[in-house]
Every structure is written in structure tokens, then in C-alpha cells.
Design an enzyme around this catalytic site. Structure first.
Site, short mmCIF file in Angstrom:
data_model
loop_
_atom_site.label_atom_id
_atom_site.label_comp_id
_atom_site.label_asym_id
_atom_site.label_seq_id
_atom_site.Cartn_x
_atom_site.Cartn_y
_atom_site.Cartn_z
N THR A 38 0.97 -1.23 -0.11
CA THR A 38 0.09 0.01 0.00
C THR A 38 0.83 1.09 0.10
O THR A 38 1.55 1.58 0.96
CB THR A 38 -0.92 -0.07 1.32
OG1 THR A 38 -1.75 -1.15 1.22
CG2 THR A 38 -1.78 1.18 1.35
N LYS B 113 -6.74 1.26 -3.80
CA LYS B 113 -6.44 0.83 -2.56
C LYS B 113 -6.52 1.89 -1.40
O LYS B 113 -7.00 1.65 -0.51
CB LYS B 113 -5.08 0.11 -2.57
CG LYS B 113 -4.52 -0.33 -1.25
CD LYS B 113 -5.53 -1.55 -0.67
CE LYS B 113 -5.37 -1.94 0.55
NZ LYS B 113 -3.84 -2.58 1.04
N LYS C 163 0.28 5.35 8.52
CA LYS C 163 0.66 5.48 7.22
C LYS C 163 -0.47 5.66 6.13
O LYS C 163 -0.31 6.56 5.21
CB LYS C 163 1.61 4.16 6.71
CG LYS C 163 1.94 4.15 5.20
CD LYS C 163 2.58 2.90 4.91
CE LYS C 163 2.17 1.51 4.74
NZ LYS C 163 1.20 1.39 3.62
#
Length: 300
Positions: free
Chosen positions: A98, A174, A242
Site C-alpha cells: 500500500t 487501494k 501510514k
């Protein structure tokens, strides 16, 4: 892939481990790469070949990259012991990390310049679906790369969404998934903390909501972690620091507004600052409980 069945999986964490085992079950020769000796020992026991660096694994037909972030991806691909050093031209690299779409494009271009093929292939589904070869892949890239990696993708996934040929489309989708996932985890933590403060039995609340309109996949999946007070990391708080950071940063660059993501990100950042960064992401409930004077299971 008809001529060979060799796959490398870089990063044997919760998702990479499941993907590696799924490839083994499908008959691939699988090379697992991780920096943790105990994990490599476990993988050898499962029938895989274990390596402490990507370069040591040598050539494979497909290489899955399951590390945590873009910096790690660059290191395992282009570092001194990175995979590109020993990969043969035409190897298909599946970027399952990701990352911000801009980072994905940068890494993909370097791989293309090195003569490799690339699929932008972030995944979702959790560690249990990874173990059964039923993850969802949000993928984009050239048709030739998909043709070469088709059997490997089939081995690890229940569904592969082919989003187009442009690298970066997978990472964009995503990002949207992670927006919802992070907000839903934060909402789950808030709901169950409120339930505890109201004197309700948490298991009963979870059972009721899981079959009611207020449920979500994250509520059903992460709720039991809070109910049981089990914060063994399946996906850690730091992951959503993150990922929601990517969401808010990319939204800002597009002129968009993401107030719910920003609120959830602040909660995850607070949890990380409180020393919970390596605990399960559901541990954000502990922050809300502390603020509210509520004692949840598993809290001292």
C-alpha cells in the site's frame, strides 16, 4: 508460466505469509524472503525455500512484494541485495504494497527501465483470507504482465480486479479502500467504547450489530479484538498512520477534503504516540477508553 512455476514472495508478514503458502499449495516452487530468522525457519518447515535477502533467492518467474511501505519496497528491489540484482529480464513484479500512487509509479518506472514487467497489485482481505488464497487484488498493468502472472494471481486470490493498463490505478483504488477501512476501525472503537461506558455487554453488542444495519466488515472483524481484549497485531496501528496519511496527503494535493479520514488519522497518531503503534489497529479503542474513563477488556 506454463514453462515454470517459480515465485518469490518478499515479506512474510500476515499477507505475504498467506500468499506464499497459497502458492505452495498451488504447486509453485516458492522462495520466501524475510529478515526474521524464526519466520524463515517456519517457512522452510512448510516446504518453501527461505532467504534473508531478495538477491539471495535468485531468479523467479514472478515476484510478489509484500513489505510495509515504499521505502522498504525500494530497498528490497533496488538495494545492494535487492531483487533486481539477480532477476532476469521480463520477470513480473507484483507491487502488493500500500503506497501513494506517485510512489508506485516511480518504483514501477525503475523496474521497467531495468527490463522487468510490473503489475500495480495492492491487496485486501486480511490475514485469514490470505491463508486460504482468497484475497482481493486491485490490479493495473499491461496485458502481457497479467498473462505471465495469471496462474500466480489465481493461486493467491478470490478476485482480481483488472482496473486498466495504467500503473497507479490499483494504488488509487487501494487508497479509497484504506480510507474506509481506517474510518471503520475508528468507528468500531468508538462504538464499543461507548457501549462499555453505557454498561452493555460487549459481546452481546457485537453480536447484535454484526447482523444489523450499523455493521461493517471492520466492525465484524476487529470488534472481537476489542471484546476479547486481544491486541495481537494482525494489522498494526502504525499501518493506518501510514495509510490514512496517504489518503489525507493525496486528497490535499487534489484539492479534496477528507474530514473523517483526518479525524481517524489523528486517533491512530495518538495511539502510536501512546506506545501502541505495534499493537493491533483495534487498539485505538484504548485511547478512546482512556479519554472516557472506561475500562475495556485487556486494559490494565
Amino acid at each position: 508460466m506454463a514453462h515454470s512455476q517459480t515465485a518469490t514472495v518478499i515479506g512474510l508478514g500476515s499477507m505475504g505469509w498467506g500468499a506464499a503458502l497459497s502458492l505452495l499449495r498451488a504447486g509453485f516452487e516458492v522462495k520466501g524472503v524475510d529478515i526474521r530468522p524464526d519466520v524463515l525457519t517456519r517457512f522452510t518447515a512448510e516446504g518453501g525455500a527461505a532467504f534473508a535477502s531478495p538477491a539471495a533467492g535468485g531468479e523467479s518467474d514472478v515476484v510478489f512484494v509484500f513489505v510495509v511501505n515504499s521505502d522498504q519496497a525500494k530497498a528490497v528491489l533496488f538495494g545492494e541485495t535487492g531483487a533486481v540484482a539477480t532477476a532476469r529480464p521480463g520477470t513480473v513484479f507484483l507491487l502488493c504494497v500500500t503506497m501513494a500512487p506517485s510512489a508506485t509509479k516511480e518504483i514501477a518506472q525503475k523496474l521497467l527501465d531495468a527490463g522487468m514487467q510490473v503489475i500495480d497489485a495492492p491487496v485486501s482481505g486480511g490475514h485469514l483470507k490470505a491463508l486460504t488464497g482468497e484475497i482481493t487484488v486491485m490490479a493495473s498493468g499491461p496485458d502481457a504482465a497479467f498473462d505471465a502472472a495469471g496462474r500466480a494471481l489465481e493461486a493467491v486470490s478470490a478476485k482480481v480486479f483488472r482496473l486498466g493498463t495504467e500503473i497507479g490505478l490499483g494504488s488509487k483504488v487501494k487508497m479509497i479502500n484504506q480510507l474506509l477501512a481506517g474510518v471503520h476501525i475508528a468507528a468500531t472503537a468508538e462504538a464499543l467504547t461507548l457501549a462499555a461506558g453505557a454498561g452493555l455487554d460487549l459481546k452481546t453488542v457485537h453480536d447484535v450489530i454484526s447482523v444489523s444495519a450499523g455493521s461493517s466488515w471492520m466492525f465484524e472483524n476487529r470488534g472481537p479484538h476489542i471484546v476479547d481484549g486481544d491486541y495481537t497485531p494482525r494489522s498494526a496501528v502504525n499501518i493506518f498512520v501510514k495509510d490514512l496519511g496517504i489518503v489525507t496527503q493525496e486528497a490535499g494535493q487534489q484539492g479534496g477534503t477528507t474530514p473523517l479520514s483526518a479525524a481517524a488519522l489523528a486517533l491512530f497518531q495518538e495511539a502510536a504516540g501512546a506506545g501502541l503503534g505495534l499493537e493491533d489497529d483495534a487498539a485505538v479503542a484504548k485511547v478512546l477508553a482512556a479519554r472516557s474513563g472506561v475500562r475495556l477488556p485487556g486494559m490494565e
